[in-house]
Design a protein around this motif. Structure first.
Motif, PDB file in Angstrom:
ATOM      1  N   LEU A 255     -10.716   4.091  -0.940  1.00 28.68           N
ATOM      2  CA  LEU A 255      -9.698   3.073  -0.718  1.00 28.68           C
ATOM      3  C   LEU A 255      -8.477   3.250  -1.613  1.00 28.68           C
ATOM      4  O   LEU A 255      -7.472   2.565  -1.414  1.00 28.68           O
ATOM      5  CB  LEU A 255     -10.284   1.674  -0.952  1.00 28.68           C
ATOM      6  CG  LEU A 255     -11.266   1.163   0.085  1.00 28.68           C
ATOM      7  CD1 LEU A 255     -11.841  -0.176  -0.336  1.00 28.68           C
ATOM      8  CD2 LEU A 255     -10.599   1.046   1.459  1.00 28.68           C
ATOM      9  N   GLN A 256      -8.554   4.127  -2.583  1.00 21.98           N
ATOM     10  CA  GLN A 256      -7.408   4.318  -3.467  1.00 21.98           C
ATOM     11  C   GLN A 256      -6.226   4.827  -2.669  1.00 21.98           C
ATOM     12  O   GLN A 256      -6.369   5.745  -1.852  1.00 21.98           O
ATOM     13  CB  GLN A 256      -7.761   5.297  -4.587  1.00 21.98           C
ATOM     14  CG  GLN A 256      -8.771   4.752  -5.587  1.00 21.98           C
ATOM     15  CD  GLN A 256      -9.184   5.763  -6.623  1.00 21.98           C
ATOM     16  OE1 GLN A 256      -8.596   6.834  -6.706  1.00 21.98           O
ATOM     17  NE2 GLN A 256     -10.201   5.439  -7.399  1.00 21.98           N
TER      18      GLN A 256
ATOM     19  N   GLU B  66      -3.664   6.736  -3.174  1.00 22.26           N
ATOM     20  CA  GLU B  66      -3.253   8.138  -3.211  1.00 22.26           C
ATOM     21  C   GLU B  66      -4.254   9.065  -2.544  1.00 22.26           C
ATOM     22  O   GLU B  66      -3.975  10.200  -2.225  1.00 22.26           O
ATOM     23  CB  GLU B  66      -3.035   8.603  -4.644  1.00 22.26           C
ATOM     24  CG  GLU B  66      -4.288   8.612  -5.516  1.00 22.26           C
ATOM     25  CD  GLU B  66      -4.555   7.257  -6.159  1.00 22.26           C
ATOM     26  OE1 GLU B  66      -5.434   7.179  -7.044  1.00 22.26           O
ATOM     27  OE2 GLU B  66      -3.898   6.284  -5.775  1.00 22.26           O
ATOM     28  N   ARG B  67      -5.492   8.542  -2.308  1.00 16.18           N
ATOM     29  CA  ARG B  67      -6.512   9.373  -1.680  1.00 16.18           C
ATOM     30  C   ARG B  67      -6.605   9.102  -0.192  1.00 16.18           C
ATOM     31  O   ARG B  67      -6.743   9.991   0.610  1.00 16.18           O
ATOM     32  CB  ARG B  67      -7.888   9.108  -2.314  1.00 16.18           C
ATOM     33  CG  ARG B  67      -7.980   9.630  -3.745  1.00 16.18           C
ATOM     34  CD  ARG B  67      -9.340   9.267  -4.315  1.00 16.18           C
ATOM     35  NE  ARG B  67      -9.477   9.783  -5.682  1.00 16.18           N
ATOM     36  CZ  ARG B  67      -9.975  10.969  -5.986  1.00 16.18           C
ATOM     37  NH1 ARG B  67     -10.351  11.777  -5.024  1.00 16.18           N
ATOM     38  NH2 ARG B  67     -10.073  11.378  -7.235  1.00 16.18           N
ATOM     39  N   GLY B  68      -6.598   7.795   0.166  1.00 18.36           N
ATOM     40  CA  GLY B  68      -6.829   7.436   1.565  1.00 18.36           C
ATOM     41  C   GLY B  68      -8.264   7.674   1.938  1.00 18.36           C
ATOM     42  O   GLY B  68      -9.118   7.975   1.126  1.00 18.36           O
ATOM     43  N   LEU B  69      -8.565   7.536   3.232  1.00 17.21           N
ATOM     44  CA  LEU B  69      -9.926   7.751   3.704  1.00 17.21           C
ATOM     45  C   LEU B  69     -10.271   9.230   3.734  1.00 17.21           C
ATOM     46  O   LEU B  69     -11.404   9.594   3.734  1.00 17.21           O
ATOM     47  CB  LEU B  69     -10.080   7.143   5.110  1.00 17.21           C
ATOM     48  CG  LEU B  69     -10.094   5.612   5.163  1.00 17.21           C
ATOM     49  CD1 LEU B  69     -10.114   5.176   6.611  1.00 17.21           C
ATOM     50  CD2 LEU B  69     -11.261   5.033   4.413  1.00 17.21           C
TER      51      LEU B  69
ATOM     52  N   MET C 119      -1.001  -5.318  -3.729  1.00 19.38           N
ATOM     53  CA  MET C 119      -2.435  -5.564  -3.584  1.00 19.38           C
ATOM     54  C   MET C 119      -3.272  -4.313  -3.339  1.00 19.38           C
ATOM     55  O   MET C 119      -4.495  -4.363  -3.448  1.00 19.38           O
ATOM     56  CB  MET C 119      -2.674  -6.551  -2.437  1.00 19.38           C
ATOM     57  CG  MET C 119      -2.198  -7.964  -2.724  1.00 19.38           C
ATOM     58  SD  MET C 119      -3.017  -8.704  -4.151  1.00 19.38           S
ATOM     59  CE  MET C 119      -4.697  -8.801  -3.554  1.00 19.38           C
ATOM     60  N   SER C 120      -2.666  -3.192  -2.977  1.00 23.37           N
ATOM     61  CA  SER C 120      -3.456  -2.032  -2.553  1.00 23.37           C
ATOM     62  C   SER C 120      -4.394  -1.536  -3.646  1.00 23.37           C
ATOM     63  O   SER C 120      -5.594  -1.341  -3.420  1.00 23.37           O
ATOM     64  CB  SER C 120      -2.528  -0.904  -2.098  1.00 23.37           C
ATOM     65  OG  SER C 120      -1.613  -0.570  -3.131  1.00 23.37           O
TER      66      SER C 120
ATOM     67  N   ILE D 182     -11.910  -3.583  -6.047  1.00 20.75           N
ATOM     68  CA  ILE D 182     -12.995  -4.522  -5.743  1.00 20.75           C
ATOM     69  C   ILE D 182     -14.353  -3.824  -5.582  1.00 20.75           C
ATOM     70  O   ILE D 182     -15.337  -4.223  -6.214  1.00 20.75           O
ATOM     71  CB  ILE D 182     -12.647  -5.362  -4.493  1.00 20.75           C
ATOM     72  CG1 ILE D 182     -11.485  -6.302  -4.803  1.00 20.75           C
ATOM     73  CG2 ILE D 182     -13.854  -6.156  -4.020  1.00 20.75           C
ATOM     74  CD1 ILE D 182     -11.020  -7.109  -3.608  1.00 20.75           C
ATOM     75  N   PRO D 183     -14.478  -2.764  -4.747  1.00 22.22           N
ATOM     76  CA  PRO D 183     -15.789  -2.102  -4.649  1.00 22.22           C
ATOM     77  C   PRO D 183     -16.255  -1.495  -5.969  1.00 22.22           C
ATOM     78  O   PRO D 183     -17.450  -1.513  -6.284  1.00 22.22           O
ATOM     79  CB  PRO D 183     -15.558  -1.014  -3.590  1.00 22.22           C
ATOM     80  CG  PRO D 183     -14.345  -1.425  -2.859  1.00 22.22           C
ATOM     81  CD  PRO D 183     -13.503  -2.165  -3.826  1.00 22.22           C
TER      82      PRO D 183
END
Length: 297
Positions: free
Chosen positions: A291-292, A294-297, A217-218, A224-225
């Motif tokens: 939110l990806q 591989e990037r994270g916040l 689901m990640s 979604i955004p």
């Protein structure tokens, strides 16, 4: 005396070589977010748009439908921050109340695309074989048609209106979620823990729901955004073309369309609603990028 000096020297050397404790983060758990001003700004823009949608009366006291003949085509001022239109209606007020129409339709469109697309991708990636072949060919057909053209065809079949536009945009976006979900499922099903669960005789449905679905689901959630911003553009474009909410409803695309004939004398009629659309779309894209996995916040 010699032993004391030696001991003191040893302690000094130990203190010099012992690594100091890492500095405490100033913002604790929020540090990854606060450290990125662009992400903070994007979140604030989305929160403001949601507030416009939920409690529009808090941000303006005017009626978005009542004309004022004494303020026709008035420019931006303290009383009318976005100016007025050809009937004297306050553009700022209409933009705030238009948030309710546009974001509600966008939420419906994204929900349709998410649930149908996720289900199709999950089944196709897990079952494979003929089911995968058939479902992916349907998805390929959806991807082969330009999104705006497909939504216009669906709206023409269903009829004009904001709800029908939202359904059309949602159907045209199903393929995006289906492809991403299928790719994630194919990757997860090859993991060791899934193969171990299958080797001990775990039921396939249990493997699907307990192991494959949560771990796939990640990337779909990160989409979604991004799809939210794309749906806003699609709904606004259809509203601009006259497929969406009928006048005098203050839908964002319709607000931009109302000023196209008077751009030379009153550019603010289209400029400010267009700037609001752009801001919300860019903010959604920025949050999606954060939110990806591989990037994270």
């Amino acid at each position: 005396m010699t032993m004391r000096l030696t001991t003191a020297s040893g302690l000094d050397a130990l203190d010099a070589t012992t690594p100091s404790a890492p500095p405490r983060r100033r913002f604790g758990v929020l540090h990854p977010v606060v450290a990125q001003p662009g992400l903070v700004l994007a979140v604030l823009v989305i929160l403001l748009a949601v507030a416009f949608c939920v409690i529009p009366g808090v941000f303006t006291w005017k009626d978005p439908y009542v004309p004022d003949t004494s303020a026709i085509l008035a420019g931006p001022s303290a009383a009318q921050p976005f100016g007025t239109d050809r009937l004297g209606r306050d553009i700022y007020t209409r933009t705030v109340y238009g948030t309710v129409i546009t974001l509600t339709a966008t939420l419906l469109a994204v929900s349709i695309a998410f649930f149908i697309g996720t289900a199709l991708g999950l089944v196709a990636g897990f079952v494979r074989g003929v089911v995968d072949l058939v479902l992916m060919r349907v998805v390929d057909v959806l991807l082969s048609v330009p999104g705006l053209l497909l939504t216009m065809v669906i709206v023409s079949a269903l009829g004009y209106g904001t709800t029908n536009v939202a359904v059309a945009v949602g159907i045209s976006s199903v393929a995006n979620f289906a492809r991403v979900m299928r790719a994630e499922v194919l990757k997860v099903t090859q993991a060791d823990f899934v193969e171990a669960a299958a080797s001990i005789g775990t039921h396939r449905l249990a493997i699907l729901l307990r192991h494959v679905l949560p771990n796939s689901m990640s990337s779909v959630v990160a989409l979604i955004p991004l799809q939210f911003g794309s749906s806003i553009l699609a709904i606004a474009a259809l509203g601009f073309l006259g497929f969406g909410a009928p006048p005098p409803q203050p839908e964002w695309g319709l607000l931009v369309a109302e000023g196209r004939d008077v751009l030379a004398v009153a550019p603010w009629i289209s400029l400010f609603p267009g700037a609001v659309i752009l801001s919300v779309v860019l903010a959604s894209n920025r949050i999606s990028r954060a939110l990806q996995p591989e990037r994270g916040l």
